[in-house]
Design a protein around this motif. Structure first.
Motif, PDB file in Angstrom:
ATOM      1  N   LYS A 110       0.833  -1.196   0.000  1.00 23.90           N
ATOM      2  CA  LYS A 110       0.000   0.000   0.000  1.00 23.90           C
ATOM      3  C   LYS A 110       0.867   1.245   0.000  1.00 23.90           C
ATOM      4  N   ARG A 114      -1.716   5.618   4.906  1.00 33.60           N
ATOM      5  CA  ARG A 114      -1.977   4.422   5.702  1.00 33.60           C
ATOM      6  C   ARG A 114      -2.376   4.830   7.123  1.00 33.60           C
ATOM      7  N   TRP A 155      -2.670  -1.532   9.148  1.00 36.58           N
ATOM      8  CA  TRP A 155      -2.339  -0.314   9.871  1.00 36.58           C
ATOM      9  C   TRP A 155      -0.892  -0.344  10.339  1.00 36.58           C
ATOM     10  N   SER A 205      -2.118  10.789   7.204  1.00 41.09           N
ATOM     11  CA  SER A 205      -2.570   9.492   7.720  1.00 41.09           C
ATOM     12  C   SER A 205      -3.533   9.679   8.887  1.00 41.09           C
TER      13      SER A 205
END
Length: 412
Positions: A110, A114, A155, A205
């Motif tokens: 990713k 995030r 995460w 984020s």
């Protein structure tokens, strides 16, 4: 008070609870803590803290970083990268210091913003060897399995070691302001870590704050301090449990019981943050010996070593009856300032270390100040089991905040 039905019964209960703590994450009661009120912003001053000269660095700036590994259990692989970091933060007195911690990022490809959890562990002890960052490479850090559940969601997680745990000086155990600031600055440091940035962390984020027991105190303080101390963080919500909001009540509850060793650990933390309290001047020979051993102890041996010991057994005068100690305890009250983001709060009704009424009072105080709080009474279990059963639910709640869903509190 618990556990006064004879030596044999006390020993059995102590051993049982010690095993429970080890087997079920080692979380323990928070006891007297010292800090300023959460509504009063801290300011950095030129000074020397924790054995290191202060610098011009800002809170959250990285002092050093090095690759580490993250293992929930010995040898257990995870699809993550991790870094041990030292970063700038602020003491309870508003002075600059350096705190250590760990940043963990999933390796899932990713690249977008995030989500980041800044995570505060429950009590691990006051010896440097007990720091979460010391155990992650070996798979021995308590709560690592709960942290892994967060990384499996994609995460990133920043785990503070707290002030003085793994860095020079004594650990300021249960000093609320220092804990909350260390949590917020760990999130800042994670975002500023270039390697984590390559894996999707950025100033945009969404950030969640999470902790239980001592971590519940830390996360509650972080929630209250966010607006004044770290408004640059995009905090979406806080999940906190087993919160020791009234530290004097928690100390009295545990004095002479199976949780009393934690009271003495907290005395070490108070003295570390506020040496003018002169803890040593209150201790008798037995107390000096106990405190000396606790400074090198982790939670299990420290809890057993101090269990069923009353404050009066190890002091010539009770420091908690003195005005200066009482003032610091009042300054550490949780619930004096409304968090500026929603809160998911929970407490086991039969909690044997942190009274249910203490946690609920935090909820009531926050609600009275207009905070958005979703309160959950856990009807079955005890202190340690609370975080095990509730952590997945708390993470689900944070996932909804990260997804942009509004939070519906239940203050009314």
């Amino acid at each position: 008070m618990h556990g006064r039905k004879g030596r044999k019964g006390r020993n059995v209960r102590t051993s049982f609870r010690a095993l429970a703590v080890v087997a079920a994450l080692g979380l323990s009661a928070a006891t007297p803590a010292l800090a300023r009120s959460a509504g009063e912003p801290a300011t950095a001053k030129d000074s020397t803290s924790a054995g290191e000269p202060a610098s011009a660095g800002a809170p959250g700036d990285i002092v050093s970083s090095e690759p580490r590994s993250f293992h929930p259990l010995p040898g257990q692989p995870t699809n993550t990268k991790a870094w041990k970091i030292n970063y700038r933060s602020t003491t309870a007195k508003g002075e600059p210091n350096t705190v250590s911690g760990t940043v963990i990022v999933p390796q899932d490809g990713k690249k977008g913003p995030r989500p980041l959890i800044t995570y505060a562990v429950g009590t691990v002890g006051v010896g440097d060897r007990c720091a979460p960052s010391a155990g992650f490479p070996k798979g021995t850090t308590m709560e690592a399995n709960l942290i892994q559940q967060l990384t499996l969601r994609g995460w990133a997680v920043a785990v503070t070691d707290y002030e003085g745990l793994g860095t020079p000086g004594d650990h300021t155990y249960t000093v609320g302001r220092a804990e909350g600031q260390a949590m917020l600055d760990a999130a800042r440091a994670a975002i500023r870590l270039p390697e984590a940035g390559q894996a999707g962390l950025s100033k945009d984020s969404p950030v969640g704050i999470m902790g239980y027991s001592q971590g519940g105190q830390a996360s509650s303080w972080a929630a209250e301090l966010h607006g004044s101390y770290a408004p640059d963080l995009n905090v979406k919500g806080t999940a906190t449990g087993g919160v020791p909001g009234d530290l004097m009540k928690v100390a009295k509850f545990n004095d002479g019981s199976y949780g009393s060793g934690l009271v003495f650990m907290a005395a070490i933390g108070q003295n570390a943050a506020f040496p003018e309290l002169k803890l040593d001047s209150y201790l008798n020979a037995r107390g000096k010996d106990l405190v000396g051993k606790l400074k090198e102890s982790c939670v299990i041996d420290g809890s057993i070593g101090g269990a069923f010991t009353k404050i009066s057994d190890v002091t010539t005068k009770n420091p908690l009856e003195q005005p200066d100690w009482q003032q610091r305890l009042r300054e550490s009250q949780v619930g004096t300032h409304a968090p500026d983001a929603p809160v998911y709060q929970y407490h086991v009704i039969t909690d044997e270390l942190i009274p249910y009424a203490v946690g609920k009072q935090v909820r009531d105080d926050w609600c009275a100040k207009g905070a958005n709080v979703e309160w959950h009474t856990v009807p079955v279990g005890e202190h340690v089991s609370g975080v095990i059963t509730q952590s997945p639910l708390a993470a689900n709640w944070l996932a909804e905040r990260f997804a942009g869903k509004s939070a519906s509190g239940n203050c009314q």
